[in-house]
Scaffold this motif. Sequence first.
Motif, short mmCIF file in Angstrom:
data_model
loop_
_atom_site.label_atom_id
_atom_site.label_comp_id
_atom_site.label_asym_id
_atom_site.label_seq_id
_atom_site.Cartn_x
_atom_site.Cartn_y
_atom_site.Cartn_z
N LEU A 1 -53.34 70.56 94.61
CA LEU A 1 -53.99 69.75 93.54
C LEU A 1 -54.39 68.42 93.88
N LYS A 2 -55.32 67.95 93.22
CA LYS A 2 -55.93 66.55 93.56
C LYS A 2 -54.79 65.62 92.71
N PRO A 3 -54.15 64.59 93.19
CA PRO A 3 -53.32 63.55 92.73
C PRO A 3 -53.81 62.48 91.78
N LEU A 4 -54.86 62.07 92.43
CA LEU A 4 -55.43 60.70 92.11
C LEU A 4 -57.04 60.79 91.91
N GLU A 5 -57.60 60.10 90.95
CA GLU A 5 -58.75 60.24 90.94
C GLU A 5 -59.49 58.55 91.32
N VAL A 6 -60.26 58.62 92.33
CA VAL A 6 -60.61 57.33 92.94
C VAL A 6 -62.32 57.18 92.59
N LYS A 7 -62.47 56.00 91.86
CA LYS A 7 -63.82 55.63 91.69
C LYS A 7 -64.13 54.14 92.12
N THR A 8 -65.32 54.03 92.75
CA THR A 8 -65.63 52.92 93.58
C THR A 8 -66.80 52.32 92.70
N LYS A 9 -66.86 50.90 92.85
CA LYS A 9 -68.16 50.25 92.49
C LYS A 9 -68.54 49.05 93.58
N PHE A 10 -69.75 49.04 93.72
CA PHE A 10 -70.07 48.10 94.56
C PHE A 10 -71.12 46.91 94.03
N TYR A 11 -70.65 45.63 94.02
CA TYR A 11 -71.37 44.29 93.62
C TYR A 11 -71.93 43.55 94.88
N ASN A 12 -73.28 43.57 95.12
CA ASN A 12 -73.99 42.65 95.97
C ASN A 12 -74.07 41.28 95.83
#
Length: 443
Positions: free
Chosen positions: A189-200
């Motif tokens: 199973l998947k333990p973590l939900e990782v979301k990323t955002k980039f700001y230039n």
Amino acid sequence: MARESLPGMSTAMISSFRKMDAAQQKMEHLLALKVMRLTRPSLNTTLPVSCEERDLAATFPSPAGTDNSAFVIGNDFFILGKMLTLPQNFGNIFLGETFSSYISVHNDSSQLVRDIAIKADLQTSSQRLNLSGGTSMPVHELPPSCCIDDVIHHEVKELGTHILVCAVSYTTQAGEKMYFRKFFKFQVLKPLEVKTKFYNAGDEFGAVSEEVFLEAQIQNITCSPMCMEHVSLEPSQMYSVIELNKAEAPYADRGNIYGKIRYLGPNETRQYLYRLQALPKALGRTGGVRGITAIGKLDIVWRTNLGERGRLQTSQLQRVAPGYGDVHLQLESIPDTVDIEAPFSVHCKVTNCRQRTMGLHLELCNSHAVHWCGVSGRDLGTLPANGSLPVNLSLLACVPGLQSISGLRLTDTFLKRTYEFDDITQVLVKSDFDNASTEALKR
């Protein structure tokens, strides 16, 4: 094959033959294979019952006063005891954890078995891994009532269905070669939900874009809490990273902004921020920072209730590179506030983002609030591919307040194409009344 009944054979005789067949099937293999997953135990919990002193139950001795080691002496109503509970089922396996299993082959017969070979493979959706280790070499002989034990470990790196395949081969005293396998299926199973955002950095006003900010949101999607032991960003070869999650004075002793206790409950989310700066070799490459999309990898380490370690590393994070077009205007320096009707300087850098040489011609168009000072309609010269050219300009503000700088035009003399730059940035223009008020406050 079906056994036919002979004339005069009783039902009891037929039943005895069937028992003999079952016994032969049971003794088909002389060795028995047992596989057990190794996990840490859990804390034993009790259900303390409280009552008032005038109740009849208050006259009974408390469980902690009896010879019961499951209770905490001196704390009758503490839900956690002193005992540990062994796992009652297979449990859940999460991505990034280490799967450990105990394999035992026991000689249940009265015969001496020779050339025993044990092989353990883990079949995933994409590959088959050998986990046998030292037991892959055949054991010369195994006497009756003896066993061969081994413990295998594997760091789970794939989601989905996994099948543990355990195969045993051996030779009997009669020289017959025997072989059997067992399959154990489980889900990762998947333990973590990782979301990323980039700001230039600076894209809004066309300023320096050699910095990139990364925001990582990490959510615990399991049913149990975990302790975030380590979260870091491993940058690519073109960037250096500065972590912005450390606490500053007067909270520097806390280590990071979340404090010393890094507890993350079920469905809770934490944000981590990083600033990436382009290295000099990245700025000198073809295309500059604009052509770099690989940022780096997130490395996450956590521990569960009783210290079981899990580690998860993301794939290479990719950002959408900002599009500058053919010509990029980059601000080097500009004052935040200026006086009305007083000249001020702006230092810019013009970059040729094309793979060909350009001839640039500069024109300046005034607005009602800010006027350009200097010669408009002058040539800046030839600019090679991916080359840069410094441009220093002067302006004069005529209207107080927050004013926008616009009206810069660059024309490619080769293709007769004009590039317009409006709303480059903003400056705060102070009037004489504002300056007088500031002087009065200083007095």
